[in-house]
Design an enzyme around this catalytic site. Structure first.
Site, mmCIF file in Angstrom:
data_model
loop_
_atom_site.group_PDB
_atom_site.id
_atom_site.type_symbol
_atom_site.label_atom_id
_atom_site.label_comp_id
_atom_site.label_asym_id
_atom_site.label_seq_id
_atom_site.Cartn_x
_atom_site.Cartn_y
_atom_site.Cartn_z
ATOM 1 N N PHE A 122 19.978 38.425 60.602
ATOM 2 C CA PHE A 122 20.577 37.599 61.203
ATOM 3 C C PHE A 122 20.611 36.175 60.172
ATOM 4 O O PHE A 122 21.080 35.144 60.831
ATOM 5 C CB PHE A 122 19.551 36.893 62.203
ATOM 6 C CG PHE A 122 19.201 37.907 63.159
ATOM 7 C CD1 PHE A 122 20.075 38.329 64.277
ATOM 8 C CD2 PHE A 122 18.052 38.711 63.161
ATOM 9 C CE1 PHE A 122 19.981 39.438 65.193
ATOM 10 C CE2 PHE A 122 17.830 39.805 64.107
ATOM 11 C CZ PHE A 122 18.735 40.078 64.952
ATOM 12 N N ARG A 139 22.586 33.445 58.027
ATOM 13 C CA ARG A 139 24.023 32.635 58.064
ATOM 14 C C ARG A 139 24.225 32.255 56.504
ATOM 15 O O ARG A 139 23.587 31.867 55.925
ATOM 16 C CB ARG A 139 23.773 31.516 58.743
ATOM 17 C CG ARG A 139 23.173 31.640 60.252
ATOM 18 C CD ARG A 139 22.546 30.311 60.645
ATOM 19 N NE ARG A 139 21.486 29.846 59.822
ATOM 20 C CZ ARG A 139 20.751 28.665 59.981
ATOM 21 N NH1 ARG A 139 21.310 27.535 60.583
ATOM 22 N NH2 ARG A 139 19.730 28.353 59.355
ATOM 23 N N CYS A 175 31.489 38.724 59.381
ATOM 24 C CA CYS A 175 30.660 39.275 60.482
ATOM 25 C C CYS A 175 31.429 39.064 62.051
ATOM 26 O O CYS A 175 31.773 40.184 62.613
ATOM 27 C CB CYS A 175 29.393 38.454 60.556
ATOM 28 S SG CYS A 175 28.409 39.055 58.860
ATOM 29 N N LYS A 219 33.590 28.996 56.406
ATOM 30 C CA LYS A 219 32.657 27.939 56.829
ATOM 31 C C LYS A 219 32.322 27.080 55.286
ATOM 32 O O LYS A 219 32.613 27.485 54.254
ATOM 33 C CB LYS A 219 31.365 28.452 57.404
ATOM 34 C CG LYS A 219 30.537 29.400 56.442
ATOM 35 C CD LYS A 219 29.443 30.329 57.162
ATOM 36 C CE LYS A 219 28.483 29.139 57.734
ATOM 37 N NZ LYS A 219 27.243 29.954 58.269
HETATM 38 P P1 NAD Z 1 29.592 42.982 51.164
HETATM 39 O O1 NAD Z 1 30.895 43.513 51.181
HETATM 40 O O2 NAD Z 1 29.458 41.518 50.445
HETATM 41 O O3 NAD Z 1 28.586 43.976 50.397
HETATM 42 C C1 NAD Z 1 28.665 45.357 50.616
HETATM 43 C C2 NAD Z 1 28.131 45.986 49.399
HETATM 44 O O4 NAD Z 1 27.891 47.143 49.546
HETATM 45 C C3 NAD Z 1 29.287 45.600 48.074
HETATM 46 O O5 NAD Z 1 28.697 45.199 46.974
HETATM 47 C C4 NAD Z 1 29.544 47.346 48.118
HETATM 48 O O6 NAD Z 1 30.197 47.583 46.609
HETATM 49 C C5 NAD Z 1 28.243 48.035 48.399
HETATM 50 N N1 NAD Z 1 28.342 49.559 48.497
HETATM 51 C C6 NAD Z 1 29.335 50.007 49.494
HETATM 52 N N2 NAD Z 1 29.118 51.325 49.375
HETATM 53 C C7 NAD Z 1 27.887 51.560 48.815
HETATM 54 C C8 NAD Z 1 27.104 52.479 48.533
HETATM 55 N N3 NAD Z 1 27.271 53.988 48.980
HETATM 56 N N4 NAD Z 1 25.957 52.522 47.526
HETATM 57 C C9 NAD Z 1 25.539 51.316 47.262
HETATM 58 N N5 NAD Z 1 26.422 50.044 47.372
HETATM 59 C C10 NAD Z 1 27.417 50.229 48.299
HETATM 60 O O7 NAD Z 1 29.119 42.911 52.671
HETATM 61 P P2 NAD Z 1 27.995 41.729 53.206
HETATM 62 O O8 NAD Z 1 28.529 40.639 53.827
HETATM 63 O O9 NAD Z 1 26.808 41.698 52.383
HETATM 64 O O10 NAD Z 1 27.480 42.617 54.495
HETATM 65 C C11 NAD Z 1 26.862 43.748 54.566
HETATM 66 C C12 NAD Z 1 26.303 44.266 55.854
HETATM 67 O O11 NAD Z 1 25.315 43.211 56.182
HETATM 68 C C13 NAD Z 1 27.482 44.423 56.925
HETATM 69 O O12 NAD Z 1 27.116 45.344 57.804
HETATM 70 C C14 NAD Z 1 27.357 42.908 57.599
HETATM 71 O O13 NAD Z 1 28.048 43.108 58.981
HETATM 72 C C15 NAD Z 1 25.917 42.628 57.536
HETATM 73 N N6 NAD Z 1 25.457 41.201 57.842
HETATM 74 C C16 NAD Z 1 26.086 40.340 57.007
HETATM 75 C C17 NAD Z 1 25.914 39.060 56.771
HETATM 76 C C18 NAD Z 1 26.645 37.963 55.950
HETATM 77 O O14 NAD Z 1 26.186 36.905 56.278
HETATM 78 N N7 NAD Z 1 27.215 38.388 54.995
HETATM 79 C C19 NAD Z 1 24.909 38.754 57.770
HETATM 80 C C20 NAD Z 1 24.195 39.438 58.480
HETATM 81 C C21 NAD Z 1 24.488 40.942 58.494
#
Ligand code: NAD
Length: 462
Positions: free
Chosen positions: A170, A172, A281, A343
Site C-alpha cells: 500500500f 505511496r 497504479c 504527483k
Molecule cells: P516498476 O515497473 O517500477 O518495476 C518492476 C520491475 O520488475 C522492473 O525493474 C522490471 O525490470 C522487473 N521485472 C520484470 N520482470 C521481471 C522478472 N521476471 N524477474 C525479475 N524482475 C523483473 O513497477 P512498480 O511501480 O515497482 O510496481 C510493481 C508492482 O507493485 C505492480 O504490480 C504495482 O501495481 C505494484 N505497486 C506499486 C506501487 C508503487 O507506488 N509503484 C505501490 C503499490 C503496489
C-alpha cells in the site's frame, strides 16, 4: 511428498533471521529491499534489467524517492543489501522471496499483463534449493495468487517445499520508505501457518507497534488492494465531478471539499479537485479490476469505475479547453508547464495527467516549455520534443500562459511577484487548486482553475 518435505519448517540454513530476496527492483521492489535491510535483514534484490542492477549495486537509485537513496547507499555499503540478475543465486540465498515485478496494463486492452509475475514465480520456484516462502506483493487480479501457487508447486525442485502468500503493498510514492517501515496495516493472504509465522518474523518491527496484521485468504488479500485503489480513485473523481458543476453554476470547490471533509465519515483527504489521478497504479488498477470482474460475468458490478475513469480523463480535456479559450490559436504560442510527474516528490510520469496535457498542447501547435524538479528526464523519454528547462524562471520566461499541473511545494509557494516580470502575458491556470486566486487577480493576472467558473463565459443559472 517426503517426510522432510511435509514436516521441515522453513528455517534459515545459517543461524539468525531469514534471508530475503526481492524479485523486481522498480519503485516497489527497490524500496522494499532497502527498507528490509534497514530493519536488519540480509537482502538480495533481483531484476532482469542489468542496467538497473548495476546502478543499484553501486548504491545509485535509478529513480527519485525521498530518503531512499540514503538507505540504498547505507546498506549496499555495509554489504547487507546486494543485487543480482541471477535467479539461481536468489534460489540459493533466500528463505523468503518477495515478488515485486510490474503488472502493467496490457497494450490495447484494459486487463493486467501478468506475464512478468508468472515468469518471476516460476523462475524462483524452480531456482529455490531449499524450503522457502514465496510472497507476492505486486497488484494482481483476484484469483491470481491461487493459480500462481499451483504454478510454483509445479516448478519447484523435488524434495523442496514452497509455501505461498499474498501480501499486497500500500506504499505511496513520495512516502514510500516511511510507508514500508511504518505501514498502517499488513494484509497477508495465505493458507499456510508457516507463511504466517515467517511473515510475522519479517514484520516484527511493525507488529511491535501494534500495526494491524490481517491474516486472510488469497482472494481477500488480492481484493483489499484493488478495492482500496478503486475507492481512492472514486473519491478523486467524485470531487472532480462536482468541479464540473461549480464550473457551470459558480461556487467554490475548495470550500465545498472542506465542508464535506469535516464529516468524519467522508474525510478531507483525496478530495482535492484538479487534473485528476495518474501514475503507475490507480488508472491501470481500476481498469484491470473492471476487466477481471467482467471475466467473472459481473460486468455491471464495477461499471461505475468506467465513469470514474472518464471523469478523470475529462479533467485533462478541461485544461486544454481553458488554454484554447485564453489563447485562441495555439500555433506559435509559448506555454509554461510547471510539473510533469503524476504527483509531487516523485519522478514517476506513468500515465501522468500533467505530461499528457503538455503533450497535447504541443500537438496542438504550442511551444511547450517544461520544468519539473525531478521528472524532466523521465518526461523527455516520453515526449522528447517538449522544451525542458531547469527552473521555474526559465519555464515561464516569455510565456503566453503558465500552467501549474503538479503541486510541488516550490510551485505551491510561488507568488505573482516571483514571475510577473518574466511572462509575456499574466495568465495562469491552477490545475491543482493550490494557489490563492485573490492574490493573483489583485496582481493583474487572468486566473483560471479547475472547478472555478470562468467569468462571463458560461450562462448563469437563474
Ligand atoms: P516498476 O515497473 O517500477 O518495476 C518492476 C520491475 O520488475 C522492473 O525493474 C522490471 O525490470 C522487473 N521485472 C520484470 N520482470 C521481471 C522478472 N521476471 N524477474 C525479475 N524482475 C523483473 O513497477 P512498480 O511501480 O515497482 O510496481 C510493481 C508492482 O507493485 C505492480 O504490480 C504495482 O501495481 C505494484 N505497486 C506499486 C506501487 C508503487 O507506488 N509503484 C505501490 C503499490 C503496489
Amino acid at each position: 511428498m517426503t517426510a522432510r518435505e511435509a514436516g521441515h519448517p522453513i528455517r534459515p540454513l545459517s543461524s539468525g533471521r531469514p534471508k530475503l530476496t526481492v524479485i523486481g527492483t522498480g519503485y516497489l521492489g527497490a524500496t522494499h529491499a532497502a527498507s528490509m535491510a534497514e530493519l536488519g535483514f540480509e537482502v538480495l534484490g533481483v531484476d532482469v534489467d542489468p542496467v538497473k542492477i548495476d546502478a543499484l549495486s553501486r548504491g545509485e537509485l535509478p529513480f527519485y524517492e525521498p530518503g531512499l537513496s540514503e538507505l540504498l547507499r547505507k546498506h549496499t555499503g555495509a554489504g547487507r543489501l546486494r543485487f543480482t540478475t541471477s535467479m539461481e543465486e536468489a534460489g540459493v540465498f533466500g528463505d523468503v522471496h518477495f515478488i515485486a515485478v510490474g503488472t502493467p496494463q496490457k497494450a490495447g486492452e484494459t486487463s493486467a499483463d501478468m506475464s512478468y509475475v508468472t515468469a518471476a514465480v516460476s523462475a524462483i520456484a524452480a531456482a529455490a534449493t531449499r524450503n522457502s516462502l514465496i510472497v507476492g506483493k505486486s497488484t494482481v487480479p483476484v484469483g491470481s495468487a491461487r493459480a500462481l501457487n499451483a504454478l510454483a508447486q509445479q516448478h519447484k525442485r523435488q524434495g523442496v517445499r514452497i509455501e505461498f502468500a499474498w501480501n499486497p503493498e500500500f506504499l505511496r510514492e513520495g512516502f514510500a520508505v516511511e510507508d514500508t517501515l511504518r505501514p498502517d496495516r499488513l494484509v497477508v493472504g495465505t493458507d499456510s501457518p508457516e507463511a504466517d509465522r515467517l511473515l510475522r518474523e519479517v514484520y516484527a518491527d511493525a507488529l511491535s507497534r501494534d500495526t494491524p496484521f490481517i491474516l486472510t485468504d488469497f482472494e481477500t488479500a488480492e481484493l483489499v488492494k484493488v478495492a482500496a485503489n478503486a475507492f481512492l480513485a472514486t473519491k478523486i473523481s467524485f470531487i472532480n465531478a462536482f468541479s464540473e458543476v461549480t464550473e457551470t453554476v459558480g461556487g467554490d470547490i475548495r470550500t465545498l471539499a472542506d465542508a464535506i471533509g469535516y464529516d468524519a465519515r467522508i474525510g478531507r483527504r483525496f478530495l482535492n479537485a484538479g487534473v485528476g489521478f495518474g501514475g503507475g497504479c490507480l488508472p491501470k488498477d481500476i481498469r484491470a479490476l473492471q476487466a477481471r470482474i467482467g471475466e467473472l460475468g459481473l460486468e455491471r458490478t464495477m461499471s461505475f469505475l468506467d465513469e470514474v475513469d472518464k471523469i478523470n480523463l475529462r479533467r485533462r480535456d478541461r485544461v486544454v479547453h481553458l488554454v484554447e479559450e485564453l489563447l485562441g490559436d495555439m500555433n506559435g504560442k509559448r506555454i509554461a508547464v510547471l510539473g510533469t510527474s503524476f504527483k509531487p516528490d516523485s519522478d514517476d510520469v506513468r500515465d501522468s495527467p500533467a505530461l499528457d496535457i503538455a503533450g497535447r498542447l504541443y500537438t496542438a501547435g504550442a511551444e511547450v516549455c517544461v520544468f519539473d524538479p525531478k521528472a524532466n528526464e523521465n518526461s523527455a523519454k516520453r515526449f522528447p520534443r517538449l522544451d525542458y528547462v531547469d527552473s521555474t524562471e526559465a519555464a515561464v520566461s516569455n510565456a503566453d500562459v503558465v500552467l501549474l499541473l503538479t503541486e510541488w511545494r516550490t510551485f505551491k509557494d510561488m507568488k505573482p511577484g516571483d514571475i510577473e516580470d518574466l511572462v509575456k502575458h499574466r495568465r495562469i491556470i491552477d490545475g491543482r487548486n493550490v494557489l490563492n486566486r485573490v492574490d493573483w487577480e489583485n496582481a493583474g493576472w487572468t486566473f483560471r482553475a479547475l472547478g472555478l467558473k470562468v467569468p462571463g463565459r458560461l450562462a448563469d443559472v437563474s
